[in-house]
Design a protein around this motif. Sequence first.
Motif, PDB file in Angstrom:
ATOM      1  N   GLY A 292       3.282 -51.753  27.553  1.00 42.95           N
ATOM      2  CA  GLY A 292       4.064 -52.374  26.497  1.00 42.95           C
ATOM      3  C   GLY A 292       5.036 -51.466  25.771  1.00 42.95           C
ATOM      4  N   VAL A 293       5.354 -50.316  26.364  1.00 37.70           N
ATOM      5  CA  VAL A 293       6.275 -49.392  25.701  1.00 37.70           C
ATOM      6  C   VAL A 293       7.654 -49.370  26.360  1.00 37.70           C
ATOM      7  CG1 VAL A 293       4.483 -47.903  24.755  1.00 37.70           C
ATOM      8  CG2 VAL A 293       5.354 -47.459  27.066  1.00 37.70           C
ATOM      9  N   LEU A 294       7.805 -50.071  27.478  1.00 38.45           N
ATOM     10  CA  LEU A 294       9.075 -50.129  28.196  1.00 38.45           C
ATOM     11  C   LEU A 294       9.365 -51.571  28.567  1.00 38.45           C
ATOM     12  CD1 LEU A 294      11.462 -48.699  29.638  1.00 38.45           C
ATOM     13  CD2 LEU A 294       9.963 -48.442  31.636  1.00 38.45           C
ATOM     14  N   ASP A 295      10.566 -52.032  28.244  1.00 33.67           N
ATOM     15  CA  ASP A 295      10.990 -53.389  28.569  1.00 33.67           C
ATOM     16  C   ASP A 295      11.312 -53.469  30.061  1.00 33.67           C
ATOM     17  OD1 ASP A 295      12.212 -55.847  28.859  1.00 33.67           O
ATOM     18  OD2 ASP A 295      13.663 -55.559  27.242  1.00 33.67           O
ATOM     19  N   ALA A 296      10.655 -54.377  30.762  1.00 25.33           N
ATOM     20  CA  ALA A 296      10.855 -54.506  32.201  1.00 25.33           C
ATOM     21  C   ALA A 296      12.295 -54.838  32.556  1.00 25.33           C
ATOM     22  CB  ALA A 296       9.924 -55.581  32.761  1.00 25.33           C
ATOM     23  N   ASP A 297      13.025 -55.441  31.632  1.00 20.02           N
ATOM     24  CA  ASP A 297      14.408 -55.824  31.902  1.00 20.02           C
ATOM     25  C   ASP A 297      15.422 -54.776  31.469  1.00 20.02           C
ATOM     26  OD1 ASP A 297      13.791 -58.317  33.044  1.00 20.02           O
ATOM     27  OD2 ASP A 297      13.566 -59.230  31.065  1.00 20.02           O
ATOM     28  N   HIS A 298      14.960 -53.686  30.911  1.00 22.81           N
ATOM     29  CA  HIS A 298      15.889 -52.618  30.529  1.00 22.81           C
ATOM     30  C   HIS A 298      16.527 -52.047  31.798  1.00 22.81           C
ATOM     31  CE1 HIS A 298      17.484 -48.839  28.989  1.00 22.81           C
ATOM     32  NE2 HIS A 298      17.298 -49.295  27.759  1.00 22.81           N
ATOM     33  N   PRO A 299      17.818 -51.749  31.774  1.00 22.14           N
ATOM     34  CA  PRO A 299      18.476 -51.212  32.974  1.00 22.14           C
ATOM     35  C   PRO A 299      17.794 -49.986  33.554  1.00 22.14           C
ATOM     36  CG  PRO A 299      20.115 -51.825  31.337  1.00 22.14           C
ATOM     37  CD  PRO A 299      18.785 -51.993  30.677  1.00 22.14           C
ATOM     38  N   ALA A 300      17.234 -49.125  32.699  1.00 18.72           N
ATOM     39  CA  ALA A 300      16.544 -47.938  33.214  1.00 18.72           C
ATOM     40  C   ALA A 300      15.291 -48.325  33.981  1.00 18.72           C
ATOM     41  CB  ALA A 300      16.190 -46.995  32.066  1.00 18.72           C
ATOM     42  N   ALA A 301      14.544 -49.315  33.468  1.00 24.64           N
ATOM     43  CA  ALA A 301      13.350 -49.769  34.185  1.00 24.64           C
ATOM     44  C   ALA A 301      13.734 -50.376  35.527  1.00 24.64           C
ATOM     45  CB  ALA A 301      12.582 -50.777  33.332  1.00 24.64           C
ATOM     46  N   ARG A 302      14.772 -51.177  35.523  1.00 24.88           N
ATOM     47  CA  ARG A 302      15.200 -51.841  36.757  1.00 24.88           C
ATOM     48  C   ARG A 302      15.813 -50.861  37.762  1.00 24.88           C
ATOM     49  NH1 ARG A 302      14.859 -57.217  36.607  1.00 24.88           N
ATOM     50  NH2 ARG A 302      16.305 -57.442  38.335  1.00 24.88           N
ATOM     51  N   ALA A 303      16.197 -49.682  37.283  1.00 24.82           N
ATOM     52  CA  ALA A 303      16.737 -48.670  38.201  1.00 24.82           C
ATOM     53  C   ALA A 303      15.656 -48.016  39.044  1.00 24.82           C
ATOM     54  CB  ALA A 303      17.482 -47.595  37.403  1.00 24.82           C
ATOM     55  N   TYR A 304      14.391 -48.111  38.597  1.00 31.82           N
ATOM     56  CA  TYR A 304      13.307 -47.444  39.309  1.00 31.82           C
ATOM     57  C   TYR A 304      12.236 -48.391  39.823  1.00 31.82           C
ATOM     58  CZ  TYR A 304      15.566 -43.395  37.318  1.00 31.82           C
ATOM     59  OH  TYR A 304      16.513 -42.448  36.986  1.00 31.82           O
ATOM     60  N   LEU A 305      12.225 -49.633  39.361  1.00 32.74           N
ATOM     61  CA  LEU A 305      11.210 -50.592  39.772  1.00 32.74           C
ATOM     62  C   LEU A 305      11.873 -51.927  40.059  1.00 32.74           C
ATOM     63  CD1 LEU A 305       8.133 -51.088  40.122  1.00 32.74           C
ATOM     64  CD2 LEU A 305       8.105 -51.842  37.740  1.00 32.74           C
ATOM     65  N   ASP A 306      11.434 -52.579  41.110  1.00 33.15           N
ATOM     66  CA  ASP A 306      12.054 -53.817  41.573  1.00 33.15           C
ATOM     67  C   ASP A 306      13.527 -53.580  41.888  1.00 33.15           C
ATOM     68  OD1 ASP A 306      11.966 -56.446  42.377  1.00 33.15           O
ATOM     69  OD2 ASP A 306      12.492 -57.235  40.404  1.00 33.15           O
ATOM     70  N   VAL A 307      13.751 -52.532  42.686  1.00 29.59           N
ATOM     71  CA  VAL A 307      15.105 -52.063  43.002  1.00 29.59           C
ATOM     72  C   VAL A 307      15.600 -52.729  44.281  1.00 29.59           C
ATOM     73  CG1 VAL A 307      16.525 -50.037  43.480  1.00 29.59           C
ATOM     74  CG2 VAL A 307      14.541 -49.852  41.948  1.00 29.59           C
ATOM     75  N   PRO A 308      16.782 -53.348  44.254  1.00 26.46           N
ATOM     76  CA  PRO A 308      17.315 -53.922  45.493  1.00 26.46           C
ATOM     77  C   PRO A 308      17.723 -52.841  46.491  1.00 26.46           C
ATOM     78  CG  PRO A 308      18.924 -54.093  43.726  1.00 26.46           C
ATOM     79  CD  PRO A 308      17.658 -53.597  43.106  1.00 26.46           C
TER      80      PRO A 308
END
Length: 328
Positions: A292-308
């Motif tokens: 709960g300390v990182l928003d899954a939709d934050h661009p940084a999170a999406r750059a490392y997880l669920d990456v196309p």
Amino acid sequence: MTNPHRMIELWRGPLLESWHAGHAVVCDRNGDIVAAWGDADAVIYPRSSCKMIQALPMVEAGVDLSTERLALASASHQGSPVHVAKVRAWLSDLGLSDDDLLCGTEVSRDKDLRLEMIREGETPCQVHNNCSGKHAGFLTFARHLQAGADYVDPDHPVQRAVRAAHEDVTGMESPGFGIDGCSAPNFATTVTGLARAMSAFAAAREGEGTRGTAMSRLREAMCRHPELVAGEGRACTDLMRAMDGRVAVKTGAEAVFVAILPERQLGVALKIVDGATRASEAAITAILVRLGVLDADHPAARAYLDVPIRNRAGREVGRIRAADGFPG
């Protein structure tokens, strides 16, 4: 390392093409396990994830450094111009030079600087080494102890103090050490031991004893200067910025990653058994989201997880994502 947990998968079309397994532990302020995946007792080398532990005895001894230098002492930096300039200034203030470092030369990981040096025919120096900040800290501590110049020797007073601090904060005697890429000894521990150490950093508070103050200063320096801990485009820097400096994270070679969560007073450690950095970056991101300390939709999170995954024509042909059930 037995019974690793499947954490990260690479899908191409309908087929699971590759997957990465590992071990991870979350500890609370008491050092107790609150979540674990894989073998919590797996013995690992922390590698560069433990640089804040390596700097701890220096700060506890009363060496007064700026927050920038504390961050550099805990860093695996890019060797970019800002990193090189700050380490050189630190050495100059000590009356020392590049020749006094024992980390070895390394080509700058900063692309622009690397290409500029090639064009100018310049040779990489030790200050370009990603561990040069840590080694400037070792030199500072060695001078404080009035000890010899061979500060990477396992029997040197600096490394004896590092080992003592390492064993104290991990809560276990180290089973041994290996020599890291920068020539310093790297003391082994378990994944739980490393998470326990990070939880101690998370719970530490300024003014609560010598150790608490030292841990707090190192943690806050990392959070305040994420660009010095790694560099532009690096996971450590990107993720700390995404969490607004509320969490300190640090990578290590061979796919080790740690996190320090002071608001939750939790510590995290993980190791991907095949050594893949893409997997450790994705796994720590997934755990931070779950905590709960990182928003899954934050661009940084999406750059490392669920990456196309895109082919050379730009078409999305797959994804890198967390395995089903991880982190739960």
